[in-house]
Design an enzyme around this catalytic site. Structure first.
Site, mmCIF file in Angstrom:
data_model
loop_
_atom_site.group_PDB
_atom_site.id
_atom_site.type_symbol
_atom_site.label_atom_id
_atom_site.label_comp_id
_atom_site.label_asym_id
_atom_site.label_seq_id
_atom_site.Cartn_x
_atom_site.Cartn_y
_atom_site.Cartn_z
ATOM 1 N N LYS A 283 -14.174 -1.072 0.811
ATOM 2 C CA LYS A 283 -13.924 0.070 -0.059
ATOM 3 C C LYS A 283 -15.215 0.512 -0.750
ATOM 4 O O LYS A 283 -16.153 -0.274 -0.896
ATOM 5 C CB LYS A 283 -12.908 -0.310 -1.148
ATOM 6 C CG LYS A 283 -11.520 -0.644 -0.662
ATOM 7 C CD LYS A 283 -10.650 -1.069 -1.835
ATOM 8 C CE LYS A 283 -9.241 -1.438 -1.378
ATOM 9 N NZ LYS A 283 -8.479 -0.271 -0.922
ATOM 10 N N ARG A 357 0.263 -4.028 4.726
ATOM 11 C CA ARG A 357 1.374 -3.958 5.690
ATOM 12 C C ARG A 357 1.375 -5.164 6.638
ATOM 13 O O ARG A 357 2.420 -5.522 7.169
ATOM 14 C CB ARG A 357 1.312 -2.638 6.457
ATOM 15 C CG ARG A 357 0.091 -2.455 7.326
ATOM 16 C CD ARG A 357 -0.171 -1.000 7.689
ATOM 17 N NE ARG A 357 -0.600 -0.237 6.515
ATOM 18 C CZ ARG A 357 -0.855 1.072 6.517
ATOM 19 N NH1 ARG A 357 -0.695 1.764 7.636
ATOM 20 N NH2 ARG A 357 -1.248 1.678 5.425
#
EC number: 3.4.11.1
Length: 507
Positions: A283, A357
């Site tokens: 990130k 996920r």
């Protein structure tokens, strides 16, 4: 330095039918409303605890200060005829026949935030929602100072006592106050976990705290370490966690409350990424520190199953909570790697920052092995949730009927979940050239829905399920508002518990 993991100590709550003879250290909270005329000053909401003299004193003080009674406006005045140190008038806006619960909750939260440092608060409620007021006061008074030194730690004890004045002090009313206290305390527990920095809350420590909370409440507890996870095939959890020196965990907490064979069973799943750098797909540095909140779903799930046990809900609730730290290193998974999720589905990892996920898929498959009637999963899953719905509105996806039920209940408790679709065509975006699925699509659009579509692939047939994306609502990066301070919010603890209550009551 303050003792780490001390957490928020919620104030005690009592119910009374009259003002005390003398409470010189207490503040009396009085609801006020605005007049029809813009220039009109605030007036006190009628209630049986204030005589004409006290009302007159309060309203004279409000007029002198120009208080208008706007929603959540606070004004401190004195009323010599009352047996308290001062009066805090909290605005409710225009007068109305019925007061929405969350309006009361927010107003009470603002009042509590303005009074932090006060030893005792007495609130006049009259026809106002007692549960909402108590929840708002406790959550508004919340603060987290475990890691402050004596130099910056609050010098006071914070709000310690709340006395709710109500004309009805029967057992039912007292039970309502106790229920509100329990719910607010559970939310505070979730906030404490989210606010604990990743230096002190890594997978093993998170599992330790979850285990302690579960055992203290009589829950069945199971903790799988990295060796057990690898042996049993939890490829998603292992894949995400292998870049960190602090290995992953999976925690199972079970409340066995069913009184009959007809009682429903509910699975809860929460994302527990204790810190998310994005892994190899790293990130940007700006605001990465907010990723301390990436275990907000897990925190809410743990708080909810503990609350269900404390409230003795007559259903079985089983929480499955995967925990990992997503770090870049020589051992981290790479974009292009293929892993095998628990249950056998293979996944091409195109982006290591779509890690939530992966651990959730493992947990969902394991949760479905318990054959639940319903499954609720919550996670700080996608930045797309923030783009679509903003900072305060969770997106709710899943089985149409149950999704709508969860969203409606979420709105009723003030957490404001909003139903979102899972279009069938989005599954095509998750096709992989080398595996059963890819973990992201090649499109920049509908990212929240694509993530929900991915998770749907792992829910067993016949299970009614809902996915609550709380990417922004779990963590307030802005200024305080209502009963929500900066940092962890505890969302969606109240939603999930209310859904459990609804299932317990109606199936």
């Amino acid at each position: 330095m303050s003792t780490a993991n001390a957490g928020y100590q919620a104030p005690s709550v009592t119910v009374a039918s009259s003002l005390p003879k003398r409470a010189s250290d207490a503040v009396l909270i009085v609801p006020v409303v605005s007049g029809q005329d813009e220039d009109a000053t605030a007036t006190v909401v009628a209630n049986p605890f204030l005589d004409a003299e006290a009302v007159g004193e309060i309203e004279v003080g409000l007029k002198a200060l120009g208080a208008k009674g706007g929603a959540e406006q606070v004004t401190r005045v004195v009323a010599p005829s009352l047996p308290v140190a001062s009066v805090l008038a909290i605005g409710l806006g225009k007068d109305r026949d019925e007061w929405p619960a969350d309006l009361i909750r927010r107003a009470a939260g603002v009042a509590a935030r303005s009074l932090n440092g006060t030893e005792a608060v007495i609130t006049t409620l009259s026809d106002i929602d007692l549960e909402a007021a108590v929840e708002g006061l406790i959550l508004g008074a919340y603060r987290f100072s475990d890691f402050r030194s004596d130099k910056t730690a609050p010098k006071d004890k914070g709000l310690r006592e709340i006395t709710a004045l109500t004309a009805d002090t029967k057992a039912k009313t007292r039970a309502a106050a106790e229920r509100a206290t329990a719910i607010a305390t559970a939310v505070a527990t979730a906030r404490d976990l989210v606010n604990t920095p990743p230096s002190h809350l890594y997978p093993a420590e998170f599992a330790k705290r979850a285990k302690a909370l579960g055992e203290a409440t009589g829950l069945e507890v199971e903790v799988l370490d990295d060796k057990a996870l690898a042996k049993e095939g939890y490829g998603g959890v292992i894949g995400v966690g292998k870049g960190s020196s602090r290995p992953p965990r999976l925690v199972r907490l079970a409340h066995r409350g069913a009184k009959s064979k007809k009682a429903k069973k509910v699975a809860l799943v929460g994302k527990g990424i204790t810190f998310d750098t994005g892994g190899i797909s790293i990130k940007p540095a700006a605001n990465m520190h907010h990723m301390t909140s990436d275990m907000g779903g897990a925190a809410a799930v743990i708080a909810t199953v503990v609350l269900a046990a404390k409230q003795q809900l007559p259903i079985d609730v089983i929480a499955t909570v995967p925990m990992a730290e997503n770090m870049p290193s020589s051992t981290a998974q790479r974009p292009g790697d293929v892993l095998t999720q628990y249950g056998g589905i293979t996944v091409e990892v195109l982006n290591t920052d779509a890690e939530g996920r992966l651990i959730l898929a493992d947990a969902i498959v394991r949760a479905c092995e318990d054959k639940p009637d319903y499954l609720i999963e919550t996670s700080t899953l996608t930045g797309a949730q923030t783009v679509a719905l903003g900072a305060r509105t969770p997106g709710v996806m899943g089985s149409d009927e149950f999704r709508d039920r969860v969203a409606s209940i979420s709105q009723s408790v003030g957490e404001n979940g909003w139903p979102m679709p899972l279009p069938e065509e989005l599954k095509d975006d998750l096709k992989s050239t080398v595996a059963d699925l890819a973990n992201v699509s090649g499109s920049r659009y509908a990212g929240m829905l694509v993530a929900g579509t991915y998770l749907r692939e792992f829910v067993a047939d016949g299970v009614q399920w809902a996915h609550i994306d709380i990417a922004a609502p779990a963590y307030n990066t802005g200024g305080p508002w209502g009963y929500t301070g900066k940092g962890g919010t505890g969302v969606p603890t109240r939603t999930m518990f209310a859904v459990l209550e609804d299932i317990a009551a109606s199936g």
